[in-house]
Design a protein around this motif. Structure first.
Motif, PDB file in Angstrom:
ATOM      1  N   UNK A   1       0.941  -0.981  -0.150  1.00  0.00           N
ATOM      2  CA  UNK A   1       0.363   0.209  -0.097  1.00  0.00           C
ATOM      3  C   UNK A   1       1.309   0.746  -0.126  1.00  0.00           C
ATOM      4  N   UNK A   2       0.888   1.932  -0.927  1.00  0.00           N
ATOM      5  CA  UNK A   2       1.847   3.948  -0.567  1.00  0.00           C
ATOM      6  C   UNK A   2       0.865   4.133  -0.181  1.00  0.00           C
ATOM      7  N   UNK A   3       1.812   5.426   0.415  1.00  0.00           N
ATOM      8  CA  UNK A   3       2.156   6.429   1.246  1.00  0.00           C
ATOM      9  C   UNK A   3       2.563   7.578   1.287  1.00  0.00           C
ATOM     10  N   UNK A   4       2.615   8.811   0.915  1.00  0.00           N
ATOM     11  CA  UNK A   4       3.576   9.847   0.874  1.00  0.00           C
ATOM     12  C   UNK A   4       3.558  10.471   1.770  1.00  0.00           C
ATOM     13  N   UNK A   5       5.195  10.576   2.001  1.00  0.00           N
ATOM     14  CA  UNK A   5       5.402  11.625   2.807  1.00  0.00           C
ATOM     15  C   UNK A   5       7.188  12.944   2.529  1.00  0.00           C
ATOM     16  N   UNK A   6       6.786  14.370   2.998  1.00  0.00           N
ATOM     17  CA  UNK A   6       7.596  15.090   2.273  1.00  0.00           C
ATOM     18  C   UNK A   6       8.324  14.483   0.685  1.00  0.00           C
TER      19      UNK A   6
ATOM     20  N   UNK B   1      -9.565   5.250   6.254  1.00  0.00           N
ATOM     21  CA  UNK B   1     -10.267   6.424   5.941  1.00  0.00           C
ATOM     22  C   UNK B   1     -10.493   7.391   5.227  1.00  0.00           C
ATOM     23  N   UNK B   2     -11.377   7.738   3.873  1.00  0.00           N
ATOM     24  CA  UNK B   2     -11.388   7.991   3.111  1.00  0.00           C
ATOM     25  C   UNK B   2     -11.138   9.651   3.394  1.00  0.00           C
ATOM     26  N   UNK B   3     -10.274  11.067   2.946  1.00  0.00           N
ATOM     27  CA  UNK B   3     -10.050  11.826   3.009  1.00  0.00           C
ATOM     28  C   UNK B   3     -10.291  13.018   1.360  1.00  0.00           C
ATOM     29  N   UNK B   4     -11.522  13.704   1.102  1.00  0.00           N
ATOM     30  CA  UNK B   4     -12.056  13.758   0.017  1.00  0.00           C
ATOM     31  C   UNK B   4     -11.612  12.510  -1.256  1.00  0.00           C
ATOM     32  N   UNK B   5     -11.265  13.000  -2.444  1.00  0.00           N
ATOM     33  CA  UNK B   5     -10.460  11.826  -3.698  1.00  0.00           C
ATOM     34  C   UNK B   5      -9.543  11.162  -3.166  1.00  0.00           C
ATOM     35  N   UNK B   6      -9.314  11.027  -1.784  1.00  0.00           N
ATOM     36  CA  UNK B   6      -7.881  10.388  -1.137  1.00  0.00           C
ATOM     37  C   UNK B   6      -7.877   9.984   0.068  1.00  0.00           C
ATOM     38  N   UNK B   7      -7.129   9.004   0.698  1.00  0.00           N
ATOM     39  CA  UNK B   7      -7.840   8.387   1.821  1.00  0.00           C
ATOM     40  C   UNK B   7      -6.290   8.318   2.834  1.00  0.00           C
ATOM     41  N   UNK B   8      -6.590   8.208   4.373  1.00  0.00           N
ATOM     42  CA  UNK B   8      -5.671   8.177   4.973  1.00  0.00           C
ATOM     43  C   UNK B   8      -5.440   7.083   5.277  1.00  0.00           C
ATOM     44  N   UNK B   9      -4.282   6.494   5.855  1.00  0.00           N
ATOM     45  CA  UNK B   9      -3.766   5.251   6.722  1.00  0.00           C
ATOM     46  C   UNK B   9      -3.665   5.315   8.091  1.00  0.00           C
TER      47      UNK B   9
ATOM     48  N   UNK C   1      -4.420   6.384  -3.120  1.00  0.00           N
ATOM     49  CA  UNK C   1      -5.780   6.137  -3.759  1.00  0.00           C
ATOM     50  C   UNK C   1      -6.937   6.534  -3.068  1.00  0.00           C
ATOM     51  N   UNK C   2      -8.392   6.183  -3.290  1.00  0.00           N
ATOM     52  CA  UNK C   2      -8.961   6.427  -3.140  1.00  0.00           C
ATOM     53  C   UNK C   2      -9.937   5.629  -2.108  1.00  0.00           C
ATOM     54  N   UNK C   3     -11.577   5.660  -1.774  1.00  0.00           N
ATOM     55  CA  UNK C   3     -11.476   5.139  -0.881  1.00  0.00           C
ATOM     56  C   UNK C   3     -11.508   3.778  -1.563  1.00  0.00           C
ATOM     57  N   UNK C   4     -12.665   3.994  -3.098  1.00  0.00           N
ATOM     58  CA  UNK C   4     -13.006   2.794  -3.899  1.00  0.00           C
ATOM     59  C   UNK C   4     -12.456   1.954  -3.986  1.00  0.00           C
ATOM     60  N   UNK C   5     -11.353   2.793  -4.306  1.00  0.00           N
ATOM     61  CA  UNK C   5      -9.496   1.982  -5.666  1.00  0.00           C
ATOM     62  C   UNK C   5      -8.558   1.197  -3.522  1.00  0.00           C
ATOM     63  N   UNK C   6      -9.133   1.410  -2.739  1.00  0.00           N
ATOM     64  CA  UNK C   6      -8.569   0.921  -1.825  1.00  0.00           C
ATOM     65  C   UNK C   6      -9.419  -0.162  -1.499  1.00  0.00           C
ATOM     66  N   UNK C   7     -10.168  -0.390  -1.583  1.00  0.00           N
ATOM     67  CA  UNK C   7     -10.976  -1.389  -0.975  1.00  0.00           C
ATOM     68  C   UNK C   7     -11.382  -2.416  -2.436  1.00  0.00           C
ATOM     69  N   UNK C   8     -11.261  -1.942  -3.467  1.00  0.00           N
ATOM     70  CA  UNK C   8     -10.516  -3.285  -4.539  1.00  0.00           C
ATOM     71  C   UNK C   8      -9.627  -3.864  -3.985  1.00  0.00           C
ATOM     72  N   UNK C   9      -8.484  -3.255  -4.121  1.00  0.00           N
ATOM     73  CA  UNK C   9      -7.422  -3.743  -3.496  1.00  0.00           C
ATOM     74  C   UNK C   9      -7.018  -4.518  -2.632  1.00  0.00           C
TER      75      UNK C   9
ATOM     76  N   UNK D   1     -12.504   1.362   5.683  1.00  0.00           N
ATOM     77  CA  UNK D   1     -12.604   0.029   5.220  1.00  0.00           C
ATOM     78  C   UNK D   1     -11.809  -0.198   6.981  1.00  0.00           C
ATOM     79  N   UNK D   2     -12.159  -1.433   7.234  1.00  0.00           N
ATOM     80  CA  UNK D   2     -11.144  -1.607   8.740  1.00  0.00           C
ATOM     81  C   UNK D   2     -10.738  -3.383   7.917  1.00  0.00           C
ATOM     82  N   UNK D   3      -9.534  -3.063   9.415  1.00  0.00           N
ATOM     83  CA  UNK D   3      -8.722  -4.341   9.103  1.00  0.00           C
ATOM     84  C   UNK D   3      -9.516  -5.166  10.412  1.00  0.00           C
ATOM     85  N   UNK D   4     -10.134  -6.478  10.739  1.00  0.00           N
ATOM     86  CA  UNK D   4     -10.739  -7.373  11.142  1.00  0.00           C
ATOM     87  C   UNK D   4      -9.478  -7.364  12.162  1.00  0.00           C
TER      88      UNK D   4
END
Length: 375
Positions: A270-275, A290-298, A309-317, A331-334
């Motif tokens: 799962x990609x995430x961006x920083x600096x 969690x959805x944050x506009x058109x993106x997400x927060x991990x 990723x968008x929340x829809x893309x994250x759900x699919x992947x 989206x939740x990791x049980x």
């Protein structure tokens, strides 16, 4: 003031250049964030030349379509300077988009830089007119700047909200509208006065011929960039699946698979961006998305990270990794759930490492989550 008009054929050619340049630049940068830094910079450079060069080409062709009752030419140095300004400012905007988190603020900033570059390029290019002096009005300048900035921000927000073909096409249309509106609003607020030397010889090439040359060059450059970008920098976001046609090779491969064990797919990351950099996480380490506009927060423990990723893309992947959509924004990791509570017809849960975080569970998702949790 001199009376003037425009050649409608060159106006259409200018608009086509703006559309082609927008589509080329936005297509080249699709998936660039997942590339190594060196390749990403190469893609951004190509896109900056395509977009910035397209802005300048559109302006120059439209100006060559300007019909005045006197001959006029352009200073070569000033004209090239206007092209350089357009390319550099576009490149700056693309660096923000692809080396900074794609927040609403950064999207607006990048669009404003492109819009300001469009207006600045126009007036620098106009100052290069010879044998004729442009005279500007405050409403014309303000209207051109406002239109270019507003439409550029809109185009960037559309194109970068979801990096699909539809959004790229709509973003290219918005980019083309920004360039053409800025140009002709500026022209509507501009008058022209002849210079004392206006009876001098005209340019070596007739304006219509020069416009055709610039138009063809712009399309050839855009096509070359598109082909080279597709060839050397394929989009990692999607890999087209080739159709399977029964053949001798297929049968041979089927026999070989009986002998050799199949190769395992590469682990999902799962990609995430920083600096300004992109990093990758094991999905198992993530508790909530969690959805944050058109993106997400991990959410990884107490750490919150930005994901393109968008929340829809994250759900699919992440469906194969066991993640569940428990709410339109979550989206939740049980495997990371530490507490579950039923609240009338909905629910709420907490996750490991972030006990203070309350994740809502909607009524329609409640039964699925309870079943997965063994309740």
């Amino acid at each position: 003031m001199l009376e003037y008009s425009h050649d409608p054929r060159l106006v259409l050619a200018a608009f086509a250049i703006a559309l082609m340049a927008g589509f080329t630049g936005l297509s080249l940068t699709r998936g660039a964030n997942a590339l190594p830094v060196g390749q990403r910079k190469a893609v951004i450079s190509m896109a900056a030349v395509a977009l910035g060069g397209g802005i300048w080409s559109m302006h120059f062709v439209a100006m060559l379509g300007l019909r005045l009752p006197i001959l006029y030419t352009y200073d070569a140095l000033v004209t090239l300077l206007s092209a350089l300004v357009a390319i550099l400012l576009t490149g700056l905007a693309l660096l923000i988009l692809h080396f900074r988190p794609r927040t609403s603020r950064n999207l607006g900033l990048a669009g404003a830089i492109i819009g300001g570059g469009i207006a600045l390029m126009h007036y620098i290019g106009m100052s290069g007119m010879e044998l004729c002096s442009p005279v500007y009005t405050v409403p014309g300048v303000a209207g051109a700047l406002a239109a270019s900035v507003a439409l550029s921000i809109l185009a960037i927000r559309i194109a970068y909200s979801e990096r699909g073909r539809r959004n790229i096409l709509l973003g290219a249309a918005g980019f083309g509208a920004a360039v053409i509106m800025a140009h002709f609003l500026a022209m509507a607020g501009t008058g022209f006065l002849p210079d004392p030397q206006s009876d001098a010889l005209g340019p070596a090439l007739e304006n219509g011929t020069l416009a055709i040359i610039v138009t063809l060059a712009a399309f050839v450059i855009s096509a070359a960039f598109l082909l080279s970008g597709i060839t050397f920098f394929p989009t990692p976001e999607e890999t087209p699946q080739a159709a399977t046609i029964p053949s001798v090779e297929t049968a041979t491969a089927a026999v070989a698979r009986r002998v050799d064990p199949p190769r395992a797919d590469p682990p999902l990351k799962v990609p995430h961006e920083r600096e300004g950099r992109t990093f990758f996480l094991d999905p198992a380490s993530i508790s909530v998305i969690r959805a944050e506009g058109h993106y997400t927060l991990l959410q990884r423990g107490m750490e919150t990270l930005f994901c393109p990723w968008s929340i829809s893309e994250a759900e699919e992947r992440l469906a194969s990794a066991g993640f569940l959509r428990v709410h339109r924004s979550y989206l939740l990791n049980p495997a990371r759930v530490t507490r579950f509570e039923k609240l009338k017809d909905s629910g709420e849960c907490s996750v490991e490492g972030a006990d203070g975080l309350r994740i809502p569970v909607s009524r329609t998702r409640l039964s699925t989550l309870r079943e997965v949790l063994g309740l």
